[in-house]
Design a protein around this motif. Structure first.
Motif, PDB file in Angstrom:
ATOM      1  N   LYS A   1      18.437 -67.403 -32.536  1.00 14.54           N
ATOM      2  CA  LYS A   1      19.392 -66.968 -33.568  1.00 14.54           C
ATOM      3  C   LYS A   1      18.897 -65.708 -34.255  1.00 14.54           C
ATOM      4  O   LYS A   1      19.665 -64.803 -34.574  1.00 14.54           O
ATOM      5  CB  LYS A   1      19.567 -68.071 -34.626  1.00 14.54           C
ATOM      6  N   LYS A   2      17.591 -65.693 -34.495  1.00 12.62           N
ATOM      7  CA  LYS A   2      16.993 -64.529 -35.144  1.00 12.62           C
ATOM      8  C   LYS A   2      17.176 -63.275 -34.273  1.00 12.62           C
ATOM      9  O   LYS A   2      17.477 -62.196 -34.759  1.00 12.62           O
ATOM     10  CB  LYS A   2      15.496 -64.801 -35.323  1.00 12.62           C
ATOM     11  N   LEU A   3      17.010 -63.495 -32.969  1.00  7.39           N
ATOM     12  CA  LEU A   3      17.172 -62.370 -32.038  1.00  7.39           C
ATOM     13  C   LEU A   3      18.614 -61.865 -32.073  1.00  7.39           C
ATOM     14  O   LEU A   3      18.873 -60.660 -32.110  1.00  7.39           O
ATOM     15  CB  LEU A   3      16.798 -62.810 -30.616  1.00  7.39           C
ATOM     16  N   ASP A   4      19.542 -62.801 -32.069  1.00  4.75           N
ATOM     17  CA  ASP A   4      20.968 -62.447 -32.105  1.00  4.75           C
ATOM     18  C   ASP A   4      21.275 -61.629 -33.363  1.00  4.75           C
ATOM     19  O   ASP A   4      21.892 -60.562 -33.305  1.00  4.75           O
ATOM     20  CB  ASP A   4      21.792 -63.742 -32.063  1.00  4.75           C
ATOM     21  N   LEU A   5      20.774 -62.118 -34.482  1.00 10.28           N
ATOM     22  CA  LEU A   5      20.992 -61.414 -35.747  1.00 10.28           C
ATOM     23  C   LEU A   5      20.329 -60.034 -35.728  1.00 10.28           C
ATOM     24  O   LEU A   5      20.911 -59.027 -36.143  1.00 10.28           O
ATOM     25  CB  LEU A   5      20.426 -62.248 -36.905  1.00 10.28           C
ATOM     26  N   ALA A   6      19.110 -59.987 -35.213  1.00  6.33           N
ATOM     27  CA  ALA A   6      18.379 -58.712 -35.160  1.00  6.33           C
ATOM     28  C   ALA A   6      19.147 -57.677 -34.337  1.00  6.33           C
ATOM     29  O   ALA A   6      19.278 -56.520 -34.738  1.00  6.33           O
ATOM     30  CB  ALA A   6      16.991 -58.930 -34.562  1.00  6.33           C
ATOM     31  N   CYS A   7      19.676 -58.113 -33.191  1.00  8.32           N
ATOM     32  CA  CYS A   7      20.383 -57.174 -32.317  1.00  8.32           C
ATOM     33  C   CYS A   7      21.720 -56.744 -32.920  1.00  8.32           C
ATOM     34  O   CYS A   7      22.188 -55.640 -32.709  1.00  8.32           O
ATOM     35  CB  CYS A   7      20.618 -57.795 -30.939  1.00  8.32           C
ATOM     36  N   LYS A   8      22.343 -57.655 -33.673  1.00  4.27           N
ATOM     37  CA  LYS A   8      23.642 -57.348 -34.289  1.00  4.27           C
ATOM     38  C   LYS A   8      23.493 -56.465 -35.522  1.00  4.27           C
ATOM     39  O   LYS A   8      24.178 -55.467 -35.682  1.00  4.27           O
ATOM     40  CB  LYS A   8      24.318 -58.654 -34.731  1.00  4.27           C
ATOM     41  N   GLU A   9      22.605 -56.885 -36.428  1.00  2.42           N
ATOM     42  CA  GLU A   9      22.564 -56.246 -37.742  1.00  2.42           C
ATOM     43  C   GLU A   9      21.584 -55.080 -37.825  1.00  2.42           C
ATOM     44  O   GLU A   9      21.757 -54.198 -38.641  1.00  2.42           O
ATOM     45  CB  GLU A   9      22.148 -57.269 -38.797  1.00  2.42           C
ATOM     46  N   TRP A  10      20.525 -55.145 -37.032  1.00  2.00           N
ATOM     47  CA  TRP A  10      19.477 -54.146 -37.163  1.00  2.00           C
ATOM     48  C   TRP A  10      19.307 -53.255 -35.946  1.00  2.00           C
ATOM     49  O   TRP A  10      18.933 -52.101 -36.076  1.00  2.00           O
ATOM     50  CB  TRP A  10      18.129 -54.823 -37.472  1.00  2.00           C
ATOM     51  N   GLY A  11      19.522 -53.822 -34.759  1.00  2.00           N
ATOM     52  CA  GLY A  11      19.240 -53.068 -33.539  1.00  2.00           C
ATOM     53  C   GLY A  11      17.744 -52.875 -33.318  1.00  2.00           C
ATOM     54  O   GLY A  11      17.322 -52.270 -32.338  1.00  2.00           O
ATOM     55  N   PHE A  12      16.943 -53.364 -34.234  1.00  2.00           N
ATOM     56  CA  PHE A  12      15.486 -53.240 -34.184  1.00  2.00           C
ATOM     57  C   PHE A  12      14.854 -54.556 -34.596  1.00  2.00           C
ATOM     58  O   PHE A  12      15.379 -55.255 -35.465  1.00  2.00           O
ATOM     59  CB  PHE A  12      14.983 -52.173 -35.177  1.00  2.00           C
ATOM     60  N   PHE A  13      13.710 -54.880 -34.018  1.00  2.63           N
ATOM     61  CA  PHE A  13      12.919 -56.009 -34.513  1.00  2.63           C
ATOM     62  C   PHE A  13      11.485 -55.804 -34.053  1.00  2.63           C
ATOM     63  O   PHE A  13      11.201 -54.899 -33.272  1.00  2.63           O
ATOM     64  CB  PHE A  13      13.484 -57.354 -34.026  1.00  2.63           C
ATOM     65  N   GLN A  14      10.580 -56.620 -34.588  1.00  2.00           N
ATOM     66  CA  GLN A  14       9.198 -56.542 -34.113  1.00  2.00           C
ATOM     67  C   GLN A  14       8.887 -57.868 -33.422  1.00  2.00           C
ATOM     68  O   GLN A  14       9.431 -58.899 -33.791  1.00  2.00           O
ATOM     69  CB  GLN A  14       8.228 -56.328 -35.282  1.00  2.00           C
ATOM     70  N   VAL A  15       8.027 -57.830 -32.400  1.00  2.00           N
ATOM     71  CA  VAL A  15       7.625 -59.087 -31.755  1.00  2.00           C
ATOM     72  C   VAL A  15       6.129 -59.326 -31.918  1.00  2.00           C
ATOM     73  O   VAL A  15       5.319 -58.417 -31.766  1.00  2.00           O
ATOM     74  CB  VAL A  15       7.976 -59.167 -30.244  1.00  2.00           C
ATOM     75  N   VAL A  16       5.798 -60.570 -32.256  1.00  2.00           N
ATOM     76  CA  VAL A  16       4.406 -61.001 -32.322  1.00  2.00           C
ATOM     77  C   VAL A  16       4.237 -62.132 -31.312  1.00  2.00           C
ATOM     78  O   VAL A  16       5.227 -62.608 -30.762  1.00  2.00           O
ATOM     79  CB  VAL A  16       4.018 -61.506 -33.742  1.00  2.00           C
ATOM     80  N   ASN A  17       2.987 -62.526 -31.079  1.00  2.00           N
ATOM     81  CA  ASN A  17       2.736 -63.620 -30.127  1.00  2.00           C
ATOM     82  C   ASN A  17       3.323 -63.293 -28.757  1.00  2.00           C
ATOM     83  O   ASN A  17       3.932 -64.143 -28.110  1.00  2.00           O
ATOM     84  CB  ASN A  17       3.383 -64.896 -30.674  1.00  2.00           C
ATOM     85  N   HIS A  18       3.125 -62.052 -28.337  1.00  2.00           N
ATOM     86  CA  HIS A  18       3.773 -61.567 -27.106  1.00  2.00           C
ATOM     87  C   HIS A  18       2.904 -61.747 -25.872  1.00  2.00           C
ATOM     88  O   HIS A  18       3.315 -61.429 -24.767  1.00  2.00           O
ATOM     89  CB  HIS A  18       4.146 -60.099 -27.262  1.00  2.00           C
ATOM     90  N   GLY A  19       1.677 -62.228 -26.068  1.00  2.00           N
ATOM     91  CA  GLY A  19       0.850 -62.555 -24.902  1.00  2.00           C
ATOM     92  C   GLY A  19       0.073 -61.398 -24.292  1.00  2.00           C
ATOM     93  O   GLY A  19      -0.635 -61.599 -23.319  1.00  2.00           O
ATOM     94  N   VAL A  20       0.190 -60.202 -24.851  1.00  2.00           N
ATOM     95  CA  VAL A  20      -0.613 -59.102 -24.306  1.00  2.00           C
ATOM     96  C   VAL A  20      -1.920 -59.026 -25.092  1.00  2.00           C
ATOM     97  O   VAL A  20      -1.905 -59.030 -26.324  1.00  2.00           O
ATOM     98  CB  VAL A  20       0.135 -57.752 -24.387  1.00  2.00           C
ATOM     99  N   ALA A  21      -3.035 -58.968 -24.369  1.00  2.00           N
ATOM    100  CA  ALA A  21      -4.341 -58.967 -25.029  1.00  2.00           C
ATOM    101  C   ALA A  21      -4.512 -57.733 -25.914  1.00  2.00           C
ATOM    102  O   ALA A  21      -4.105 -56.633 -25.550  1.00  2.00           O
ATOM    103  CB  ALA A  21      -5.448 -59.009 -23.976  1.00  2.00           C
ATOM    104  N   LYS A  22      -5.119 -57.957 -27.067  1.00  2.00           N
ATOM    105  CA  LYS A  22      -5.394 -56.881 -28.021  1.00  2.00           C
ATOM    106  C   LYS A  22      -6.082 -55.689 -27.367  1.00  2.00           C
ATOM    107  O   LYS A  22      -5.818 -54.551 -27.704  1.00  2.00           O
ATOM    108  CB  LYS A  22      -6.356 -57.402 -29.099  1.00  2.00           C
ATOM    109  N   GLU A  23      -7.035 -56.009 -26.462  1.00  2.00           N
ATOM    110  CA  GLU A  23      -7.820 -54.913 -25.857  1.00  2.00           C
ATOM    111  C   GLU A  23      -6.921 -53.939 -25.105  1.00  2.00           C
ATOM    112  O   GLU A  23      -7.204 -52.754 -25.022  1.00  2.00           O
ATOM    113  CB  GLU A  23      -8.833 -55.430 -24.825  1.00  2.00           C
ATOM    114  N   VAL A  24      -5.868 -54.500 -24.502  1.00  2.00           N
ATOM    115  CA  VAL A  24      -4.980 -53.645 -23.717  1.00  2.00           C
ATOM    116  C   VAL A  24      -4.360 -52.584 -24.623  1.00  2.00           C
ATOM    117  O   VAL A  24      -4.241 -51.411 -24.256  1.00  2.00           O
ATOM    118  CB  VAL A  24      -3.901 -54.512 -23.023  1.00  2.00           C
ATOM    119  N   PHE A  25      -4.002 -53.008 -25.837  1.00  2.00           N
ATOM    120  CA  PHE A  25      -3.441 -52.060 -26.817  1.00  2.00           C
ATOM    121  C   PHE A  25      -4.520 -51.095 -27.299  1.00  2.00           C
ATOM    122  O   PHE A  25      -4.324 -49.903 -27.379  1.00  2.00           O
ATOM    123  CB  PHE A  25      -2.886 -52.802 -28.040  1.00  2.00           C
ATOM    124  N   GLN A  26      -5.672 -51.677 -27.647  1.00  2.00           N
ATOM    125  CA  GLN A  26      -6.730 -50.854 -28.210  1.00  2.00           C
ATOM    126  C   GLN A  26      -7.222 -49.803 -27.211  1.00  2.00           C
ATOM    127  O   GLN A  26      -7.441 -48.651 -27.564  1.00  2.00           O
ATOM    128  CB  GLN A  26      -7.895 -51.759 -28.675  1.00  2.00           C
TER     129      GLN A  26
END
Ligand SMILES: O=C(O)CCC(=O)C(=O)O
Ligand SMILES: [Fe+2]
Length: 560
Positions: free
Chosen positions: A278-303
């Motif tokens: 539901k949150k995703l639906d609202l985000a796509c409708k009202e904001w077109g933007f959102f942030q994702v956490v707990n996405h499973g990519v290791a921190k090191e990959v970003f760093q």
């Protein structure tokens, strides 16, 4: 396409097969192949997956039993499960009749059980024979041996035998700088030079013929390098960069809305959690933007990506210009979307690379300094791709479809744009990147933790997107707006420059292939909105026409 599987061994074997995400698994994932026998498997064009051999198997009439090596959950038909290591694995991503370039390798990353080789026959282009056709069991170090009844039937990878981060290239070793071939990998490599022997070993397939028919793009006009300009004259802002003051002040007091931009837990979302959907639906409708956490990519990959890119941008200009965008391309180090000598220029430079499909990679534009940057880009892009797939699954779910309805169609192409926004002595007078919406299906952005920059247009006001620790920022692109018939919005956004600090952002555009037709999905038309609000477009045409214009506000999306 067809895969011909031949058993040249003196004993019976039971091949196991596993289709990659979104790809089918032929023959229920496994079958018996007697000594000297061959079997032809039909797979769709562009199939991606793996095949390995199982040996020493005993199955009952219900297909239950076990194998000495390569066993998959004690079943004849592996049906979605991989083989237990050690097993020699053939990994492949096939081409199509239009683009007959096949990628495949023989991997010893999961150890060795049987000699295997693969080559293209009857057409198609590949990298010759990929193989490990020596019997490594004979020279396996005793610490790595797997024995059954006194006979060595497999040779474990060092990772499996030692179970440590160092040998498995996980944790602090999860990057090409620290993940080095071990003694064992070197031994494997010496005997089987044409096989993949450790996690970041790509010496064996870097030789792949590149970008046979990679698409080309409308070029951008050459403009000065902004970082160099600032370095030479930090107190000057040339006229060409001074923005139109009519579009209002850059800062306003809408930052209290930043905390309302939805933050979505991707693990919950992927598990089908209703609240999160539901949150995703609202985000796509009202904001077109959102942030994702707990996405499973290791921190090191970003760093690692952040470290390598910062180092790259600090190199002398002549070094960076080794990867300068060619006059007829938008890949490389330079600027995109500059289409006229008159237009107001953005306060940024960029490194732009197509990263998927892998056969489109133009490696001569991939920086080799700092060392390992190519592999870092590869690892980062792979991580982002997996996040993109999870999001697209959920987006197709909330649009009332099968969760894999979008995969392989709208996420075939992935491009990386690393933006460098130098500090600016008059930050209110310039824009890091002009207001625009993204032409992509979705865009996934990583930003630095402590430097502001990105702003999105929400109900007529510019709202800053505050960095959330380890989160990725996701936005709906024009493709989803069109497919959803306007229910989900591809929102205008921009980036501002900072007075004292440079900022780098890492933007991955996930897009359809050029030949995909994009139009509102029939099943979304209802009595409230019976009309398709957008014309059908071929994605390739849409993207190129967008590139011919200066990025200027919202959408090239053409209404009916
Ligand atoms: O740097 C940013 O935060 C935004 C970049 C962006 O919108 C883009 O590259 O399309
Ligand atoms: Fe953007």
């Amino acid at each position: 396409a067809q895969l011909i599987v031949v058993n040249n061994c003196q004993e019976n074997l039971w091949p196991g097969i596993l289709g990659g995400a979104g790809h089918p698994t032929p023959n229920n994932g496994g079958f018996k192949l007697s000594s000297g026998e061959e079997v032809v498997l039909d797979v769709p064009e562009k199939w991606s997956g793996r095949i390995w051999g199982r040996q020493g198997c005993r199955f009952d009439s219900n297909g239950k039993g076990s194998c000495d090596t390569g066993d998959c959950s004690a079943q004849l038909h592996c049906q979605g499960t991989g083989g237990a290591p050690p097993a020699t694995v053939v990994e492949m991503t096939l081409g199509s009749s239009a683009s007959p370039l096949h990628f495949y390798d023989v991997s010893l990353v999961d150890g060795f059980n049987l000699p295997v080789s693969m080559k293209p026959v009857g057409g198609g282009i590949g990298c010759g024979v990929a193989s490990c056709d020596a019997d490594l069991n004979i020279c396996c170090p005793s610490a790595l041996e797997v024995k059954v009844g006194g006979k060595v039937v497999g040779c474990k990878s060092a990772c499996l035998a030692m179970q440590s981060a160092k040998y498995c290239c996980t944790g602090q070793y999860a990057n090409p700088k620290t993940c080095k071939p071990t003694l064992f990998a070197n031994l494997f490599k010496a005997i089987c030079p044409k096989a993949y022997s450790y996690a970041f070993d790509d010496s064996s397939n870097d030789s792949i013929i590149e970008n046979v028919d990679a698409p080309t793009y409308a070029p951008s006009l050459p403009v000065p390098n902004v970082q160099e300009m600032v370095k030479n004259d930090p107190l000057h802002v040339p006229e060409r960069y001074v923005r139109n003051q009519e579009d209002g002040p850059l800062m306003n007091d809408m930052s209290h809305l930043s905390s309302e931009i939805p933050v979505i837990d991707l693990a919950l979302l992927s598990a089908g959690d209703i609240e999160e959907l539901k949150k995703l639906d609202l985000a796509c409708k009202e904001w077109g933007f959102f942030q994702v956490v707990n996405h499973g990519v290791a921190k090191e990959v970003f760093q690692n990506m952040k470290n390598a890119a910062s180092e790259f941008f600090e190199l002398p200009l002549q070094e960076k210009n080794k990867y300068a965008m060619p006059a007829d391309d938008i890949q490389g180090y330079g600027h995109a979307y500059v289409v006229s000598e008159e237009q107001i220029l953005d306060w940024s430079d960029a490194l732009i690379l197509v990263v998927y499909p892998t056969q489109y990679r133009k490696f001569k534009l991939w920086p080799i300094t700092p060392e390992g940057f190519k592999k870092t880009i590869d690892a980062y892009s792979k991580g982002v791709k997996s996040v993109g797939e999870k999001i697209l699954r959920s987006v197709s779910t909330i649009m009332g479809m099968d969760e894999d309805a979008f995969l392989g169609l709208y996420n075939d192409l992935q491009a990386l744009r690393v933006n460098y926004y130098p500090a600016c002595c008059r930050p209110d007078d310039v824009l890091g990147i002009s207001p625009h919406s993204d032409t992509s299906t979705i865009t996934i952005l990583m930003q630095e933790e402590d430097i502001k920059g990105l702003q999105i247009k929400h109900n007529g006001f510019w709202v800053p997107v505050k960095p959330v620790t380890d989160a990725l920022v996701v936005n709906v692109g024009d493709v989803i707006e069109i497919l959803s018939n306007g229910k989900y919005k591809s929102i205008e956004h921009r980036a501002v420059a900072n007075e004292n600090k440079a900022r780098i952002s890492y933007v991955s555009f996930i897009c359809p292939r050029d030949d995909v037709g994009v139009e509102p999905l029939e099943h979304l038309l209802d009595s409230k909105k019976p009309q398709k609000m957008y014309k059908k477009v071929r994605f390739g045409d849409y993207l190129r026409s967008a590139m011919k214009r200066k990025m200027d506000g919202k959408a090239h999306t053409e209404m009916r």
